[in-house]
Design an enzyme around this catalytic site. Structure first.
Site, PDB file in Angstrom:
ATOM      1  CB  CYS A 231       6.307   1.830   7.078  1.00  0.00           C
ATOM      2  SG  CYS A 231       5.688   3.351   6.362  1.00  0.00           S
ATOM      3  CG  LEU A 232       6.661   0.923   0.870  1.00  0.00           C
ATOM      4  CD1 LEU A 232       5.855   1.271  -0.371  1.00  0.00           C
ATOM      5  CD2 LEU A 232       7.758  -0.073   0.546  1.00  0.00           C
TER       6      LEU A 232
ATOM      7  CG  HIS B 224       1.132   6.449   6.004  1.00  0.00           C
ATOM      8  ND1 HIS B 224       2.286   6.939   6.578  1.00  0.00           N
ATOM      9  CD2 HIS B 224       1.406   5.176   5.642  1.00  0.00           C
ATOM     10  CE1 HIS B 224       3.209   6.002   6.574  1.00  0.00           C
ATOM     11  NE2 HIS B 224       2.705   4.915   6.008  1.00  0.00           N
TER      12      HIS B 224
ATOM     13  CD  GLN C 117       3.577   5.669   2.717  1.00  0.00           C
ATOM     14  OE1 GLN C 117       2.555   5.122   2.354  1.00  0.00           O
ATOM     15  NE2 GLN C 117       4.665   5.009   3.077  1.00  0.00           N
TER      16      GLN C 117
ATOM     17  CG  HIS D 265       0.635   0.808   7.371  1.00  0.00           C
ATOM     18  ND1 HIS D 265       1.637   0.481   8.250  1.00  0.00           N
ATOM     19  CD2 HIS D 265       1.215   1.611   6.432  1.00  0.00           C
ATOM     20  CE1 HIS D 265       2.768   1.067   7.875  1.00  0.00           C
ATOM     21  NE2 HIS D 265       2.543   1.756   6.758  1.00  0.00           N
ATOM     22  CD  GLU D 266      -0.481   2.370   3.016  1.00  0.00           C
ATOM     23  OE1 GLU D 266      -0.101   3.553   2.923  1.00  0.00           O
ATOM     24  OE2 GLU D 266       0.318   1.426   3.175  1.00  0.00           O
TER      25      GLU D 266
ATOM     26  N   GLY E   7       0.830  -1.187   0.000  1.00  0.00           N
ATOM     27  CA  GLY E   7       0.000   0.000   0.000  1.00  0.00           C
ATOM     28  C   GLY E   7       0.868   1.241   0.000  1.00  0.00           C
TER      29      GLY E   7
END
Length: 174
Positions: free
Chosen positions: A96-97, A142, A51, A138-139, A46
């Site tokens: 996480c990216l 953000h 991000q 999670h997204e 995701g």
């Protein structure tokens, strides 16, 4: 389409609450496609718009992602997503990216319902569980300016932050 630069957790854009998308236009469609390409290139599940430096309420999630096979991609795009129902908590490993190479067990709901709008302006609703429920939560975190380690106790969070800063220093990226 192009690969976008993923901001790391030290970037202030990740700590700001994202603004609702007011217009779905060609720029938003292009951004969404670039986010999908970036997510796949980074081997993520995701990605939230902030991000990649855009503080708007937009996420992409690989709905068909199989964590073991790492295949069967089926990306979805949700504009202005919200969690409308959630049940049963469970702990699970998360990364996480924006915080590469750092993982931790994080409490999340096992099942969630997410509503929003697609790029055609149609209402969408997804009921997901387990891994996908974790990805959606999670997204959406953000979009609220939260990172996964915010869900942890202070000591664990501080250890992970020090580890991340050490990794940056070793890579010469600090």
């Amino acid at each position: 389409m192009s690969i976008l630069n993923i901001r790391n957790c030290l970037d202030p854009v990740l700590r700001k609450k994202c603004e609702p998308v007011k217009n779905i236009d060609g720029n938003l469609v292009a951004l969404s496609n670039d986010m999908i390409e970036t997510m796949f290139d980074s081997v993520g599940v995701g990605l939230a718009a902030n991000q990649v430096g855009i503080p708007q309420r937009l996420i992409v999630v690989d709905f068909g992602f199989d964590a073991e096979k790492k295949e069967d991609h089926n990306p979805i795009i949700i504009v202005n997503p919200v969690i409308t129902a959630a049940e049963e908590e469970q702990d699970g490993q998360e990364g996480c990216l924006s915080i590469p190479e750092i993982v931790a067990d994080v409490p999340r709901f096992k099942r969630v319902e997410v509503k929003g709008v697609d790029l055609d302006g149609n209402d969408v609703r997804y009921e997901v569980e387990d891994y996908l429920a974790r990805a959606f939560q999670h997204e959406l975190d953000h979009l609220e300016g939260k990172l996964f380690w915010d869900m942890l106790g202070r000591t664990k969070r501080d250890i992970l932050k020090r580890k991340f800063k050490k990794l940056l220093k070793e890579q010469g990226a600090e």
